[in-house]
Design a protein around this motif. Structure first.
Motif, PDB file in Angstrom:
ATOM      1  N   SER A 173       0.770  -0.612   0.368  1.00  0.00           N
ATOM      2  CA  SER A 173      -0.160  -0.106   0.170  1.00  0.00           C
ATOM      3  C   SER A 173       0.427   1.163   0.201  1.00  0.00           C
ATOM      4  O   SER A 173       1.815   1.092   0.453  1.00  0.00           O
ATOM      5  CB  SER A 173      -0.819   0.274   1.077  1.00  0.00           C
ATOM      6  OG  SER A 173      -1.423   1.208   1.242  1.00  0.00           O
ATOM      7  N   ALA A 220       0.165   3.494   1.250  1.00  0.00           N
ATOM      8  CA  ALA A 220       0.236   4.176   3.094  1.00  0.00           C
ATOM      9  C   ALA A 220       2.184   4.587   3.192  1.00  0.00           C
ATOM     10  O   ALA A 220       2.119   4.993   4.257  1.00  0.00           O
ATOM     11  CB  ALA A 220      -0.140   3.805   3.986  1.00  0.00           C
ATOM     12  N   TRP A 228      -5.282   5.487   6.351  1.00  0.00           N
ATOM     13  CA  TRP A 228      -4.019   4.462   6.487  1.00  0.00           C
ATOM     14  C   TRP A 228      -4.398   4.110   5.079  1.00  0.00           C
ATOM     15  O   TRP A 228      -4.516   3.126   5.517  1.00  0.00           O
ATOM     16  CB  TRP A 228      -3.295   3.986   7.704  1.00  0.00           C
ATOM     17  CG  TRP A 228      -2.276   3.490   7.708  1.00  0.00           C
ATOM     18  CD1 TRP A 228      -1.289   2.088   7.475  1.00  0.00           C
ATOM     19  CD2 TRP A 228      -0.590   4.053   7.997  1.00  0.00           C
ATOM     20  NE1 TRP A 228      -0.405   1.927   7.431  1.00  0.00           N
ATOM     21  CE2 TRP A 228       0.073   3.115   8.001  1.00  0.00           C
ATOM     22  CE3 TRP A 228      -0.287   5.420   8.275  1.00  0.00           C
ATOM     23  CZ2 TRP A 228       1.187   4.009   7.422  1.00  0.00           C
ATOM     24  CZ3 TRP A 228       0.482   6.076   7.753  1.00  0.00           C
ATOM     25  CH2 TRP A 228       1.968   5.523   8.093  1.00  0.00           C
ATOM     26  N   ALA A 229      -4.352   4.073   3.898  1.00  0.00           N
ATOM     27  CA  ALA A 229      -4.678   2.848   2.867  1.00  0.00           C
ATOM     28  C   ALA A 229      -3.778   3.374   1.886  1.00  0.00           C
ATOM     29  O   ALA A 229      -4.186   5.210   1.559  1.00  0.00           O
ATOM     30  CB  ALA A 229      -5.890   3.511   2.919  1.00  0.00           C
ATOM     31  N   PRO A 252      -7.666   6.152   0.763  1.00  0.00           N
ATOM     32  CA  PRO A 252      -8.662   5.842   2.093  1.00  0.00           C
ATOM     33  C   PRO A 252      -9.115   6.946   2.195  1.00  0.00           C
ATOM     34  O   PRO A 252     -10.555   6.679   3.402  1.00  0.00           O
ATOM     35  CB  PRO A 252      -6.753   6.815   3.305  1.00  0.00           C
ATOM     36  CG  PRO A 252      -6.621   7.963   2.587  1.00  0.00           C
ATOM     37  CD  PRO A 252      -6.232   8.012   0.681  1.00  0.00           C
ATOM     38  N   ASP A 279       0.314  -5.020   4.791  1.00  0.00           N
ATOM     39  CA  ASP A 279      -0.455  -4.955   4.354  1.00  0.00           C
ATOM     40  C   ASP A 279      -1.615  -6.030   4.279  1.00  0.00           C
ATOM     41  O   ASP A 279      -1.517  -7.095   3.389  1.00  0.00           O
ATOM     42  CB  ASP A 279      -0.441  -4.555   2.764  1.00  0.00           C
ATOM     43  CG  ASP A 279       0.159  -2.976   2.993  1.00  0.00           C
ATOM     44  OD1 ASP A 279      -0.865  -1.929   3.761  1.00  0.00           O
ATOM     45  OD2 ASP A 279       1.712  -3.145   1.971  1.00  0.00           O
ATOM     46  N   ASP A 330      -5.152  -4.656   2.234  1.00  0.00           N
ATOM     47  CA  ASP A 330      -5.649  -3.481   1.472  1.00  0.00           C
ATOM     48  C   ASP A 330      -6.522  -3.291   0.892  1.00  0.00           C
ATOM     49  O   ASP A 330      -6.523  -3.690  -0.564  1.00  0.00           O
ATOM     50  CB  ASP A 330      -4.325  -2.377   1.027  1.00  0.00           C
ATOM     51  CG  ASP A 330      -5.040  -0.654   1.080  1.00  0.00           C
ATOM     52  OD1 ASP A 330      -5.956  -0.577   2.221  1.00  0.00           O
ATOM     53  OD2 ASP A 330      -4.318   0.136   1.139  1.00  0.00           O
ATOM     54  N   GLN A 352      -9.968  -2.159  -1.403  1.00  0.00           N
ATOM     55  CA  GLN A 352     -10.141  -0.810  -2.080  1.00  0.00           C
ATOM     56  C   GLN A 352     -10.631  -1.516  -2.730  1.00  0.00           C
ATOM     57  O   GLN A 352     -11.634  -1.943  -3.023  1.00  0.00           O
ATOM     58  CB  GLN A 352      -9.255  -0.868  -2.808  1.00  0.00           C
ATOM     59  CG  GLN A 352      -7.787  -0.179  -2.325  1.00  0.00           C
ATOM     60  CD  GLN A 352      -7.431   1.294  -1.341  1.00  0.00           C
ATOM     61  OE1 GLN A 352      -8.668   1.703  -1.239  1.00  0.00           O
ATOM     62  NE2 GLN A 352      -6.794   0.848  -0.230  1.00  0.00           N
TER      63      GLN A 352
END
Length: 632
Positions: free
Chosen positions: A304, A306, A438-439, A442, A466, A468, A470
């Protein structure tokens, strides 16, 4: 793709054709018509003449004499000048004269990085309109450095200064242009000429921009080549070194995508870049404005963004005279090369105005101070500089997650309380740590009253990990009796099933499905429309892919309205056998009893088991591929 290094004879021809060159005396690479020289700093001028010859240098009311060394190199330093001009910069030796005309004295900013700094004004939202109005910015000059990596530091480069106009602005860095335009709009700077140097190159690693001596402390296996086989230090050698010891006001740096899968090393790399460039330009306090990467959902190699944002912030915190332009909430996170560049330029300009020029403007969003547990809640305090807290667009504050002693994060309800946000989550009865934004993309919305966002942060010390989740842009599914096609949210065909068999590779990223490559990365044809039944049109600014579906086959038509070539690549499943029926002739793709005939492809590349069909589409051209289906 960057041009190969030119042989010495060609380099000489470039110099000889320049107005800054005359037989017997030459001005250095950065000096040319329409340039801007940094105000209020000693003016360093250099060039070449006959060995031992005297050289007289003049710029407006300033003049100085120098003597060429035996190898012909000379340098002179003139007294500083205030903002003004135009002047003529001259170097005279042995009855010969080299000059650069229409020279202004003002502020010079160097904009560098990879593809998102390189992305041109004509490709950005509002860019064509900004280019149309560029001629009104009479104090703005645009300088482009040729994309020319080198194995050794160069003193000569392809450096061109131009007056801001529709023609010069359209192909210039969008971030660099918007940044400069916002500087010129400030009342205190309206009379000050601004020169912007664009030294950017798409697909490049940070280590490509750092000189070799500054990389000596890194393990070789930690350093990677950039795209196009550009070695570490190659971009510094070919694009930064030719600028010599030019005085500049500061640097805007927009890079990190290429290093995002190994964020732990990035602060060291960026610190090496800061120090080496400050040495190059002989300014230990040279300001750097680092653009923190904006929203991008897919991440890089499963990592990610982030984490690279955290690395960028750490590098800026550890350096003096460095500022961080927060990039999140400027786009929807679907595009590696997002079109909204005006806001990125504006945020960088606000930091320059506040941190470099001392202007009384709000330049930052809320800055995290501390997180304090309060029973079943967590109070997160911010430094707002008196500009308060609010949720962009109204409604609830989004983007916060909290964790208890087990370190498992859950999204939290957030309530603004003065200059703090109070967080609660029914899933975390005793929150101890917090993460914000935090993505990769986000969807966070905490801003101040000036609309500037809070930067991503976390209070835990967990190692990089991660998972993540989405949201993706919606794609399309097309089904007929003969075949089934899936088109992703980026306009690319990700699945082609005929006779119950998958014909496309499902390898991740660029290696699977179909891609349209051009410039430095695959294109994102996210403007998907349905002009009629059985018809999809997928486009960006320069390229359109039309997919027309019929019962027994389909046509793929690529229209390239840009100048450069693009290539359509169709990555095939490892179990697909490839045969060409004559030369030229259709390509037969066979998997068991299912057959797909493809007409219009140029070639089949790659070894057996990972083969790719390719078709090149020149700038301004259109190509059609026809796929028909046979077998069971």
């Amino acid at each position: 793709m960057p041009a190969p290094r030119r042989p010495a004879a060609v380099a000489f021809l470039i110099l000889a054709a320049s107005p800054a060159w005359a037989a017997g005396v030459r001005l250095g690479a950065p000096f040319g018509d329409h340039m801007v020289i940094q105000r209020d700093r000693p003016v360093r001028v250099w060039g070449e003449a006959a060995g031992g010859a005297g050289v007289r240098v003049r710029l407006g009311p300033r003049q100085e004499r120098a003597t060429a060394a035996p190898d012909g190199r000379w340098s002179a330093t003139l007294e500083p000048l205030p903002a003004g001009g135009p002047y003529v910069l001259t170097a005279e030796s042995g009855g010969q004269r080299a000059e650069a005309a229409d020279v202004l004295v003002g502020d010079v900013w160097l904009c560098s990085g990879q593809s998102n700094m390189q992305m041109t004004l004509k490709e950005s939202d509002g860019g064509p309109e900004a280019a149309d109005a560029a001629g009104a910015l009479g104090k703005l000059r645009l300088c482009s450095v040729g994309k020319r990596p080198s194995a050794v530091p160069e003193s000569v480069g392809e450096i061109r200064w131009r007056v801001a106009s529709r023609e010069s602005a359209r192909d210039f860095s969008a971030v660099g242009f918007f940044f400069a335009a916002d500087l010129l709009a400030d009342p205190a700077l309206r009379g000050v000429p601004v020169g912007v140097i664009d030294a950017s190159f798409g697909g490049t690693m940070c280590e490509g921009w750092v000189p070799a001596e500054a990389l000596s402390g890194f393990a070789r296996e930690d350093l990677r080549d950039s795209m196009f086989g550009i070695r570490p230090s190659g971009l510094y050698n070919g694009m930064i070194a030719p600028l010599g010891k030019t005085s500049i006001k500061g640097v805007v740096w927009y890079q990190g995508e290429g290093n995002s899968d190994r964020p732990a090393l990035y602060p060291r790399l960026l610190a090496a870049l800061f120090a080496s460039w400050r040495g190059r330009f002989e300014d230990p306090g040279l300001p750097f404005i680092v653009v923190q990467l904006p929203d991008y959902a897919p991440g890089w190699s499963g990592v990610s963004w982030a984490w690279i944002r955290e690395a960028q912030a750490a590098a800026v915190r550890s350096a003096e005279h460095a500022s961080l332009a927060v990039g999140i909430d400027t786009n929807d996170g679907s595009d590696l090369h997002p079109r909204p560049k005006r806001e990125i330029g504006r945020r960088a300009a606000l930091l320059a105005l506040h941190d470099v020029y001392g202007r009384p403007v709000v330049a930052r969003g809320p800055e995290f101070l501390r997180a304090t547990p309060e029973g079943g809640s967590l109070r997160v305090a911010f430094d707002t500089a008196g500009d308060g807290l609010m949720a962009r667009g109204g409604g609830p504050v989004r983007g916060f997650a909290v964790a208890g002693a087990d370190g498992r994060y859950r999204y939290a309800d957030a309530a603004i309380d003065g200059d703090a946000v109070v967080l609660r989550s029914q899933s975390v009865p005793s929150p101890l740590t917090v993460r914000y934004a935090w993505a990769g993309a986000p969807g966070a919305n905490l801003v101040n009253r000036s609309g500037l966002p809070a930067a991503p942060f976390r209070t835990d010390r967990a190692t990089q990990a991660d998972a993540d989740v989405q949201r993706q842009l919606a794609g399309r599914l097309v089904q007929t009796k003969s075949y089934e096609v899936v088109v992703g949210g980026n306009g690319m065909v990700t699945s082609l099933v005929a006779g119950g068999k998958q014909f496309l590779s499902n390898d991740p990223g660029w290696a699977g499905g179909t891609t349209l490559t051009g410039g430095w990365a695959p294109r994102n044809l996210a403007d998907i429309r349905e002009p009629g039944p059985g018809f999809l049109s997928c486009a960006d600014d320069d390229v359109r892919l039309d997919l027309e579906f019929g019962e027994g086959g389909m046509d793929w038509t690529v229209a390239n309205r840009g100048k450069g070539e693009v290539r359509l690549r169709i990555a095939l499943h490892p179990k697909v056998a490839v045969h060409r029926r004559g030369e030229p002739g259709p390509v037969e793709l066979r998997r068991d009893a299912a057959i797909v005939l493809v007409t219009g492809a140029d070639l089949v590349s790659g070894p057996e088991g990972s083969q790719v069909l390719e078709a090149a589409i020149a700038g301004g051209a259109t190509r059609r591929l026809t796929l028909s289906f046979a077998g069971k």
